[in-house]
Design an enzyme around this catalytic site. Structure first.
Site, mmCIF file in Angstrom:
data_model
loop_
_atom_site.group_PDB
_atom_site.id
_atom_site.type_symbol
_atom_site.label_atom_id
_atom_site.label_comp_id
_atom_site.label_asym_id
_atom_site.label_seq_id
_atom_site.Cartn_x
_atom_site.Cartn_y
_atom_site.Cartn_z
ATOM 1 N N ALA A 83 84.476 139.397 29.168
ATOM 2 C CA ALA A 83 83.497 140.482 29.221
ATOM 3 C C ALA A 83 84.041 141.596 30.103
ATOM 4 O O ALA A 83 84.962 141.390 30.901
ATOM 5 C CB ALA A 83 82.165 139.997 29.787
ATOM 6 N N TYR A 84 83.468 142.773 29.962
ATOM 7 C CA TYR A 84 83.703 143.874 30.895
ATOM 8 C C TYR A 84 82.619 143.756 31.951
ATOM 9 O O TYR A 84 81.445 144.042 31.691
ATOM 10 C CB TYR A 84 83.616 145.215 30.172
ATOM 11 C CG TYR A 84 84.072 146.398 31.001
ATOM 12 C CD1 TYR A 84 85.328 146.955 30.810
ATOM 13 C CD2 TYR A 84 83.255 146.959 31.975
ATOM 14 C CE1 TYR A 84 85.762 148.042 31.566
ATOM 15 C CE2 TYR A 84 83.674 148.030 32.736
ATOM 16 C CZ TYR A 84 84.922 148.570 32.524
ATOM 17 O OH TYR A 84 85.349 149.647 33.290
ATOM 18 N N THR A 85 82.983 143.310 33.153
ATOM 19 C CA THR A 85 81.979 142.963 34.152
ATOM 20 C C THR A 85 81.919 143.905 35.352
ATOM 21 O O THR A 85 81.120 143.680 36.252
ATOM 22 C CB THR A 85 82.226 141.528 34.674
ATOM 23 O OG1 THR A 85 83.550 141.453 35.219
ATOM 24 C CG2 THR A 85 82.069 140.506 33.562
ATOM 25 N N ASP A 125 71.883 138.390 33.640
ATOM 26 C CA ASP A 125 70.557 138.780 34.102
ATOM 27 C C ASP A 125 70.363 140.295 34.056
ATOM 28 O O ASP A 125 69.239 140.787 34.167
ATOM 29 C CB ASP A 125 70.319 138.268 35.521
ATOM 30 C CG ASP A 125 71.264 138.888 36.539
ATOM 31 O OD1 ASP A 125 72.458 139.043 36.219
ATOM 32 O OD2 ASP A 125 70.825 139.210 37.666
ATOM 33 N N TYR A 149 76.347 148.372 31.630
ATOM 34 C CA TYR A 149 76.715 146.959 31.575
ATOM 35 C C TYR A 149 75.609 146.136 30.915
ATOM 36 O O TYR A 149 75.843 145.380 29.972
ATOM 37 C CB TYR A 149 77.013 146.427 32.977
ATOM 38 C CG TYR A 149 77.230 144.940 33.030
ATOM 39 C CD1 TYR A 149 78.316 144.350 32.396
ATOM 40 C CD2 TYR A 149 76.340 144.108 33.719
ATOM 41 C CE1 TYR A 149 78.513 142.977 32.432
ATOM 42 C CE2 TYR A 149 76.533 142.739 33.768
ATOM 43 C CZ TYR A 149 77.622 142.178 33.118
ATOM 44 O OH TYR A 149 77.803 140.816 33.153
#
Length: 311
Positions: A83-85, A125, A149
């Site tokens: 993922a791009y976090t 979340d 995000y």
């Protein structure tokens, strides 16, 4: 069963490597970059058996590469840890964040649907936050992401649902581990380097030890519970603020000299408005899979012991 783990060199991917040791299933690990020497060294320190640190190069935004990987290795399950976090950077790189958080899950789901396979996907979340909440978020709590995000991760969930691929989506929060860059490792280091630290006290959630999440994922696979499709929440039990979390990290690390002080998030201007309350309700996961979840303090103690032993 053949299991492909994408994003295998991140902190959850590294924990999946540890969980794969001794498994009767065959695990394959992929990423776009090689595993770091620090992660390789930590993997060796945490296991009494040989851990697979090999990495196959796979661009999960390229459907042809994904198809070739899945078909040539007869993959039955993909665990998508990629993922791009970087929440802050995502605000300035929406196209890239969307490519990794939305397009890539769509591709993985499409390919697995083509071969009658399964997808386990990790979400966040951050799909919440736009509504004032005071009780743990359930899977059907109304979503309202506040930034790029969260929006791109939510779109990834929706793309998977639209694909028709049998899938399990696991939303998690505040992920940390012995690997990579995360809040636990950063606070531990800074608490030894600085005399004082200010940490926000007005954002409440639950830390998640990546090892516990990896164990949960591994159990779903090994117990052949992949037919229990849907969205689930998983974090450790209990709740705290980032300030509480930081104080516990320093305490367990054996450093009481650094003064950790509470502050408001408004004191740190940011492009991102983070959820002020995003405690996840894990009832559905616990009743569906018949599993208990550790308290966050107990899991943090295990993680810190591993880090202390290595250094």
């Amino acid at each position: 069963m053949v299991v492909l783990v994408t994003g295998a060199n991140g902190q959850l991917g590294c924990e999946m490597r540890l969980r794969s040791v001794g498994s009767s299933d065959s695990y394959i690990f992929s990423d776009i970059a090689e595993i770091s020497e620090d992660s390789r060294s930590m993997l060796a320190a945490l296991s009494t058996s040989m851990v697979d640190t090999s990495t196959l190069h796979l661009d999960i935004t390229d459907i042809n590469q994904v198809r070739e990987m899945v078909r040539s290795h007869a993959v039955d399950v993909i665990v998508n840890c990629a993922a791009y976090t970087n929440v802050e950077a995502a605000e300035d790189n929406e196209a890239l964040a969307s490519k990794l958080n939305s397009t890539a899950p769509s591709i993985l789901a499409k390919v697995m649907q083509e071969v009658d396979g399964n997808l386990i996907h990790i979400s966040t979340d951050y799909v919440f936050g736009g509504h004032a909440l005071s009780a743990p978020c359930k899977e059907d709590t109304e979503v309202a992401p506040l930034g790029v995000y969260g929006r791109t991760k939510l779109e990834g969930e929706r793309e998977i649902a639209r694909s028709g691929c049998p899938s399990i989506i696991i939303r998690t929060a505040w992920l940390y581990s012995e690997f990579g860059k995360n809040f636990c490792l950063t606070i531990r280091r800074l608490s030894f380097e600085k005399e004082s630290l200010n940490v926000v006290c007005d954002q409440r959630g639950t830390p998640t030890y990546a090892a516990d999440l990896a164990t949960a994922i591994g159990s779903i696979i090994s117990e052949r519970a992949l037919d229990r499709t849907g969205i689930y929440h998983f974090s450790n039990e209990g709740e705290c603020t980032w300030y509480d979390f930081a104080k516990k990290i320093a305490q367990l690390s054996g450093n009481l000299s650094c003064k950790i002080m509470p502050c408001k998030s408004s004191e740190y201007p940011s492009k991102v408005q983070r959820p002020s309350y995003s405690v996840l309700d894990k009832t559905k996961y616990k009743t569906t899979f018949h599993k208990d979840i550790s308290q966050w303090e107990d899991s943090l103690e295990k993680c810190i012991k591993n880090i202390n032993a290595k250094q």
